[in-house]
Design a protein around this motif. Structure first.
Motif: not given
Length: 569
Positions: A396-414
């Motif tokens: 659980m990531v409290g908030e996606i605020r920036d491009a780096e967090t978004a990229e890692i979250a997407v990679q983790a989901a994949l």
């Protein structure tokens, strides 16, 4: 002048038109605004500057059959002012004038608020003799008449009684014994403790300590709305703020820079976290305490207000083995509460769940919770990157605020993880546009995103003072029921339990956008926001407003509250 015999049966707007004070066109414009906002007609007309508060007050007085009075110094007997507490006088726009035996003359801005007169009768034990005065006169007279009426702290504390409060712990490094020594039996300590107790008892989410020129104001945010609960002399502001800083283990000598801290107290048999935030202003430091009641905060998904079909879809997303689930909405819309409810349902000894939060609001057993600390470089992205080495099943990531967090979250989901997170967007389609703007590749988003939930919080009708009434033609039109007759809705009259607002408690309204095969093909085309909305409209997915209208029909909230929370698109 309208004859008194017919005035009571004439609407305020019609009276003002008949007197030549407004035109029929101005009345129609004001009525339209009233349907949209739910404000009182007189307030709207004054706001439009087509009539004065005095003209509205005189019309209301004639309509109710009460005297009209322009307030002035000497008309208010200082011996009767304290029969009505200042916060009640300001809430009701009413001030006691004088008393004759068991009858108390009270100036009101709106004589048609019958529940106010009844409440004042119970509060004072006197028969109320209403007179009507302009609201601006009453506000000015309250400011003057109560200026010398502030209560001593020792007199205030019994009014806020609610039990005992104990400091459990503060930030690392604080010693409870030292704090206890500094506390002693000071009235300031008692004042702070009783304010905290009252806030917890009233289910406040935030406590505001605010300095003004002549006094300190204390306000509680309850169900998303701020209510003033107390005023005190301005010389008490500094010691109160110092006491709060001591509890939060902060520097009491630092008044020029903002400070953040944490207080943990035991109240009414349960542990409550208080997040301290100070902000230096022109008149002094303003302090806001965020109240995090662990027992009251973590609820089950079925308690949040989901429609049954939407709840089933959301639960289906939560039990998927991998993928990215987003919860979106503005600040204060309950996104974190929804994620916590989801974690509560998913939590088990068989799963490794990791959270990355700023701040950690409620603590769970088994779940590994991590606090973001940007001051030392411990960002969302950095913790997320390292948490992937902790063998997680769910992140659980409290908030996606920036491009780096978004990229890692997407990679983790994949890579086989279920990732839950929030974003600050107004609706579900906007979250996809935001991710694409963060340079997340469309093909990665199509492969990882499995669903988006958008939500709002609306206040619910107070069960202690709710009444049923027949919907007006305008309300029937807003509900899509034009031509229907006999439709009953609910609203609150206002009572002590709901601070005379007519609302008590909140529920969520939700729209869920599942990402299926057709939607994935659309995402691969890097769609615009309009294209996404057209796709969803073609699928007839229920949106936020439709969910809200259903709650209005069920009698759980009102059209006015829905209009405040959800824009009409």
């Amino acid at each position: 002048m309208i004859p008194p015999a017919t005035a009571k049966h004439t609407r305020l707007g019609d009276m003002l038109v008949e007197r030549g004070q407004i035109t029929p066109e101005q009345l129609e414009d004001a009525l339209r605004r009233q349907r949209e906002t739910g404000q009182r007609l007189g307030e709207i007309l004054v706001g439009l500057k087509v009539v004065s508060e005095e003209e509205v007050a005189r019309a209301l007085a004639d309509r109710a059959g009460f005297p009209f009075v322009r307030l002035r110094k000497g008309l208010v007997d200082p011996r009767v002012v304290d029969r009505v507490p200042r916060e009640k006088a300001e809430l009701y726009e009413a001030i006691p004038l004088f008393r004759i035996h068991d009858r108390l003359a009270v100036a009101l801005s709106d004589p048609h608020r019958v529940h106010v007169i009844d409440t004042l009768r119970k509060l004072t034990g006197c028969q109320i003799l209403p007179v009507v005065s302009p609201a601006e006169d009453i506000r000015a007279m309250i400011a003057d008449s109560y200026a010398d009426q502030e209560l001593a702290i020792q007199d205030l504390v019994p009014d806020l009684e609610g039990g005992e409060i104990e400091v459990v712990s503060t930030e690392i490094g604080a010693r409870f014994e030292d704090i206890a020594e500094m506390a002693g039996e000071s009235p300031i300590i008692n004042l702070v403790n009783q304010v905290l107790l009252k806030a917890i008892k009233e289910r406040a989410s935030d406590i505001h300590f605010e300095p003004e020129q002549k006094y300190m104001r204390v306000r509680f945010r309850i169900d998303g709305v701020l209510y003033e609960v107390m005023r005190q002399r301005i010389d008490l502001h500094a010691p109160v703020i110092s006491r709060l800083k001591i509890l939060a283990n902060l520097d009491i000598a630092e008044r020029r820079l903002p400070q953040d801290g944490r207080i943990q107290v035991l109240a009414q048999g349960r542990t409550v976290d208080l997040r301290f935030s100070s902000l230096p202003g022109v008149l002094g430091e303003k302090v806001v305490l965020r109240v995090l009641d662990r027992e009251a905060g973590v609820r089950g998904l079925s308690e949040l207000g989901f429609a049954s079909e939407t709840l089933d879809l959301f639960r289906g997303l939560l039990h998927r083995p991998h993928g990215l689930v987003l919860v979106t909405g503005p600040t204060g819309s309950g996104k974190t509460t929804t994620l916590y409810a989801g974690l509560r349902e998913l939590n088990s000894i068989e799963k490794n769940i990791v959270t990355i939060e700023d701040p950690v609001e409620y603590q769970f057993e088994i779940i590994s919770q991590n606090q973001v600390r940007e001051d030392i470089g411990l960002t969302f992205a950095r913790i997320l990157k390292h948490s992937l080495r902790q063998d997680p099943d769910i992140i659980m990531v409290g908030e996606i605020r920036d491009a780096e967090t978004a990229e890692i979250a997407v990679q983790a989901a994949l890579t086989g993880h279920l990732v839950l997170s929030t974003m600050h967007t107004n609706d579900a389609p906007s979250s996809i546009s935001r991710l694409l703007e963060m340079d997340v590749e469309a093909y990665l988003l199509a492969s990882s995103l499995i669903g988006v939930v958008a939500q709002r919080l609306v206040r619910t009708v107070c069960l202690d003072c709710d009444i049923s009434y027949y919907a007006t033609p305008a309300e029937l039109e807003a509900l899509g029921r034009s031509g229907t007759s006999g439709l009953q809705l609910k609203r609150g009259r206002g009572c002590a339990a709901c601070f005379d607002s007519g609302y008590r408690g909140r529920l969520g309204i939700y729209e869920l956008m599942p990402v299926d095969h057709e939607f994935q093909k659309l995402l691969l085309e890097n769609p615009t926001l309009d294209q996404i909305r057209e796709h969803l409209q073609a699928r007839h997915l229920t949106n936020l407003r439709a969910q809200g209208l259903q709650r209005v029909l069920e009698g759980r909230t009102t059209l006015e509250e829905l209009a405040r929370a959800v824009s009409v698109d």
